[in-house]
Design a protein around this motif. Structure first.
Motif, PDB file in Angstrom:
ATOM      1  N   THR A  92      91.271 -62.563  36.139  1.00 40.34           N
ATOM      2  CA  THR A  92      90.846 -63.939  36.391  1.00 40.34           C
ATOM      3  C   THR A  92      91.511 -64.486  37.647  1.00 40.34           C
ATOM      4  N   TRP A  93      92.788 -64.179  37.817  1.00 36.63           N
ATOM      5  CA  TRP A  93      93.513 -64.640  39.006  1.00 36.63           C
ATOM      6  C   TRP A  93      92.918 -64.037  40.282  1.00 36.63           C
ATOM      7  N   LEU A  94      92.693 -62.718  40.273  1.00 38.72           N
ATOM      8  CA  LEU A  94      92.116 -62.061  41.445  1.00 38.72           C
ATOM      9  C   LEU A  94      90.700 -62.573  41.727  1.00 38.72           C
ATOM     10  N   ALA A  95      89.921 -62.822  40.660  1.00 38.74           N
ATOM     11  CA  ALA A  95      88.563 -63.341  40.850  1.00 38.74           C
ATOM     12  C   ALA A  95      88.593 -64.718  41.487  1.00 38.74           C
ATOM     13  N   SER A  96      89.533 -65.570  41.054  1.00 39.17           N
ATOM     14  CA  SER A  96      89.645 -66.905  41.632  1.00 39.17           C
ATOM     15  C   SER A  96      90.056 -66.838  43.098  1.00 39.17           C
ATOM     16  N   ALA A  97      91.015 -65.959  43.400  1.00 42.84           N
ATOM     17  CA  ALA A  97      91.444 -65.815  44.790  1.00 42.84           C
ATOM     18  C   ALA A  97      90.294 -65.295  45.652  1.00 42.84           C
ATOM     19  N   GLY A  98      89.577 -64.306  45.146  1.00 41.92           N
ATOM     20  CA  GLY A  98      88.431 -63.793  45.894  1.00 41.92           C
ATOM     21  C   GLY A  98      87.365 -64.863  46.098  1.00 41.92           C
ATOM     22  N   ALA A  99      87.164 -65.693  45.087  1.00 39.60           N
ATOM     23  CA  ALA A  99      86.186 -66.770  45.215  1.00 39.60           C
ATOM     24  C   ALA A  99      86.590 -67.745  46.308  1.00 39.60           C
ATOM     25  N   LEU A 100      87.893 -68.054  46.407  1.00 40.90           N
ATOM     26  CA  LEU A 100      88.363 -68.963  47.455  1.00 40.90           C
ATOM     27  C   LEU A 100      88.122 -68.375  48.838  1.00 40.90           C
ATOM     28  N   GLY A 132      96.786 -63.761  50.930  1.00 38.96           N
ATOM     29  CA  GLY A 132      98.016 -64.296  50.343  1.00 38.96           C
ATOM     30  C   GLY A 132      97.882 -65.758  49.993  1.00 38.96           C
ATOM     31  N   ALA A 133      97.341 -66.525  50.926  1.00 33.77           N
ATOM     32  CA  ALA A 133      97.145 -67.948  50.673  1.00 33.77           C
ATOM     33  C   ALA A 133      96.171 -68.176  49.517  1.00 33.77           C
ATOM     34  N   ALA A 134      95.144 -67.309  49.455  1.00 31.43           N
ATOM     35  CA  ALA A 134      94.173 -67.443  48.368  1.00 31.43           C
ATOM     36  C   ALA A 134      94.822 -67.178  47.019  1.00 31.43           C
ATOM     37  N   LEU A 135      95.689 -66.151  46.950  1.00 30.03           N
ATOM     38  CA  LEU A 135      96.365 -65.846  45.687  1.00 30.03           C
ATOM     39  C   LEU A 135      97.283 -66.989  45.268  1.00 30.03           C
ATOM     40  N   VAL A 136      98.019 -67.552  46.232  1.00 31.25           N
ATOM     41  CA  VAL A 136      98.919 -68.667  45.909  1.00 31.25           C
ATOM     42  C   VAL A 136      98.117 -69.889  45.477  1.00 31.25           C
ATOM     43  N   ALA A 137      97.016 -70.181  46.196  1.00 32.86           N
ATOM     44  CA  ALA A 137      96.199 -71.347  45.859  1.00 32.86           C
ATOM     45  C   ALA A 137      95.593 -71.218  44.472  1.00 32.86           C
ATOM     46  N   ALA A 138      95.124 -70.014  44.134  1.00 35.56           N
ATOM     47  CA  ALA A 138      94.536 -69.813  42.809  1.00 35.56           C
ATOM     48  C   ALA A 138      95.580 -69.997  41.714  1.00 35.56           C
TER      49      ALA A 138
END
Length: 666
Positions: A12-20, A36-42
């Motif tokens: 779920t975390w990786l999917a959210s980061a990829g979506a961003l 990296g920013a996407a992972l932190v933001a998610a």
């Protein structure tokens, strides 16, 4: 293979980061500098939601319900803006853009988890419901099996049989093929509509309920079944305090409560107030997950778009019969097929985890779409497939996570019969026929093709307005402002004409008591001949001073008290029990002065509804009076056909008694 809890969280975390990252590439107003920013933001978005969401939701819950959940999008969007402000390099330009980001995140996450067979909605929802049960009172553990009555509103026995064959109800079909359940038809009373049927099913009594709406002379006004005050009055009349759900049961999304101590989205109880915070807790449990609510809203938007597309396709292909379906109806439909469905399923899951002994819920979506699209049109069967999925979801939860064993009964309260409406066939409405024949314009008309679903939305808002919080008071004020100005001026019309599907009800409010046919003939000599001669009228019930209850047709008369028939029997096309059903209605204290049933055309299986509905119910003719009950194979069934909702109530009480529920023994 379905990942475990840690794996689900990671996916779920990786999917959210990829979506961003995807949204950053597609939208000019969104900037995410890298993975990296996407992972932190998610991660930060999930953390902020987890920390502040429950607090914000408790303060704004009634307003969230009032906006049908769309306020949640703004709150989620505000969280996205906060995260963007906290992270260098991450930019989201404005609240509108942030809302689009929320929808995009939800869409991508839903697609990814679906592909990987991760039911994120069910996992999160199960956790929230269990937590709510623990914080309330804890689960009721028992070896006595409970029963879940899952009603599919408006689904006829014959329509379900074809759906089982054609793959449109796969879960139910599997139960039958595996031998765990068996399918049985039953027959409604003359008033084949939800109010009368549920009064019989849930309370064991539905006498003196002639239709969905009718005029009561002593009240100088109408009763409309899905107006909360009228529904409460109906329940007061039919309840003896020992309805089908009285023994610790739950009523979810019904017209009447069956005397259940636990109730949500039930028309007869929405004005009763918030019982110890129970209603607020039910809504809070549903909305406590931002993901769940955003997903429901996204599905609602998809449903609206799909409805508009289906309506356009019907117009392009000139599909007949059809009625107008615009944006207003599409929004009402989305409530029935998505929002209410998700609310009630979450509530039923809570009942399962709490171990409640008996639960009854009504899935409205099929009935609502069949009214406007047709009883077996593609978009209608698509809704049936979604209901089948929800039934399977509830069954799975009951089998795995419940503190007691459960049996599941799926049933319908009535069916529907299709056909072009009276107005579209003949270029005039029933009230226009009555106006012309009675030579008067002082006629009050009461009919609406959107009453059922629209009434359910009103019930949800009314429940949200219960309570003493500031947001609840704001909802109550908004409700009062939204109500149309009162038009009650003490005027009593000369004639009242009401519609309930293919059933028409004509009353003379200024004339006391049941007006006899001889008096109608003397005052309005053209009325009864105009009705019986009309090609859209199948038969007319009146009461004669000399012969009692009389059924009039175009080429024959039937006297119900002695069974005498002169000419062609007007009840002939309506089945062997038609005379008994009509005679029963004639004995009601509030039987209208004149009751009209539309023509039924057996060769096409059609009626002519007096409302603007493609599929209708309320009277007799076709499959509207032929619903079903899908019960566990080990449950006893009577040797004779089940005729009338009261008869099926007795069967269902017997099932509960046989399972060991002492409060239901005769």
């Amino acid at each position: 293979m379905i990942p475990g809890p840690v794996g689900r969280l990671l996916v779920t975390w990786l999917a959210s980061a990829g979506a961003l990252l995807l949204l950053s590439a597609l939208m000019r107003d969104v900037e995410v500098p890298g993975p990296g920013a996407a992972l932190v933001a998610a991660a930060l978005t999930a953390a902020v939601n987890g920390a502040i969401w429950p607090i914000v939701l408790r303060l704004t819950l009634p307003l969230t319900v009032l906006t049908l959940g769309f306020g949640v999008l703004l709150l989620n969007g505000a969280v996205v803006l906060l995260v963007a402000a906290l992270l260098p390099g991450v930019e989201v330009d404005g609240l509108g853009t942030a809302v689009l980001v929320v929808l995009g995140l939800t869409l991508v996450t839903t697609l990814v988890t679906s592909i990987l067979a991760i039911d994120e909605e069910e996992r999160v929802g199960r956790h929230l419901v269990r937590r709510a049960v623990r914080s309330a009172r804890g689960a009721e553990h028992s070896d006595v099996p409970g029963v879940l009555f899952l009603e599919i509103d408006g689904l006829a026995h014959s329509v379900l049989r074809r759906a089982l064959r054609d793959g449109n109800a796969p879960a139910l079909a599997r139960w039958i093929r595996e031998g765990t359940h068996r399918l049985t038809p039953w027959e409604t009373d003359w008033s084949s509509q939800t109010g009368a049927c549920q009064a019989g099913l849930l309370h064991g009594r539905n006498d003196d309920l002639p239709a969905f709406r009718w005029w009561e002379k002593e009240r100088d006004g109408p009763i409309v079944t899905n107006h909360p005050g009228d529904a409460a009055e109906i329940e007061r009349r039919v309840s003896d305090g020992r309805g089908l759900l009285h023994g610790g049961g739950a009523s979810r999304a019904n017209i009447l409560s069956g005397d259940a101590p636990h109730s949500l989205l039930t028309m007869s109880t929405v004005l009763a107030g918030d019982r110890h915070g129970a209603i607020g807790r039910d809504y809070f449990t549903y909305m406590a997950s931002p993901y769940n609510v955003a997903r429901t809203l996204l599905l609602s938007i998809v449903d609206v778009a799909g409805e508009l597309r289906a309506a356009r396709e019907q117009r392009r292909r000139d599909v007949q019969p059809r009625v107008h379906r615009g944006l207003r109806y599409a929004l009402i439909r989305a409530w029935a097929t998505v929002v209410q469905r998700d609310l009630q399923v979450q509530a039923v899951l809570g009942d399962v985890y709490a171990g409640r002994p008996v639960v009854y819920t009504t899935f409205l979506g099929y009935d609502e779409v069949a009214h406007h699209s047709g009883i077996e049109r593609p978009e209608t069967l698509a809704v049936l497939r979604q209901v089948d999925l929800q039934v399977e979801r509830i069954a799975r939860a009951a089998a795995v996570d419940a503190p007691r064993p459960y049996e599941i009964v799926v049933l319908s309260d009535h069916g529907q019969t299709q056909g072009a409406t009276f107005r579209r066939r003949y270029g005039e409405t029933l009230d226009e026929v009555v106006r012309r024949a009675c030579a008067t314009e002082d006629v009050e008309v009461e009919e609406s093709g959107e009453d059922e679903a629209r009434g359910r939305i009103g019930a949800a808002v009314t429940e949200a307005a219960q309570g003493s919080t500031r947001s609840a008071r704001a909802v109550a004020r908004a409700q009062r402002r939204a109500l149309p100005p009162s038009t009650e001026d003490g005027h009593v019309p000369e004639v009242s004409v009401m519609a309930s599907g293919c059933l028409g009800l004509i009353s003379f409010p200024r004339l006391p008591g049941r007006v006899r046919s001889e008096d109608i003939g003397a005052r309005y000599p053209r009325l009864l001949p105009a009705l019986t001669a009309h090609p859209g009228v199948g038969f007319v019930l009146v009461r004669s001073r000399e012969r009692g209850a009389v059924v009039l047709g175009a080429s024959g008369i039937r006297c119900l008290e002695d069974g005498d028939v002169v000419g062609d029997d007007p009840l002939g096309p309506f089945g062997p029990n038609a005379a008994a059903h009509v005679a029963r209605t004639d004995r009601f204290a509030h039987c209208p002065d004149v009751v009209v049933n539309s023509t039924y055309w057996p060769e096409t299986g059609e009626v002519a509804a007096f409302e603007e509905l493609v599929g209708s119910h309320g009277g007799m003719g076709g499959t509207q009076t032929a619903p079903f009950v899908l019960s566990p194979a080990r449950f006893a069934l009577p040797d004779r056909p089940i005729v009338g909702a009261e008869a099926l109530h007795r069967v269902m009480r017997g099932w509960l008694a046989d399972l060991g529920h002492a409060g239901y023994r005769a």
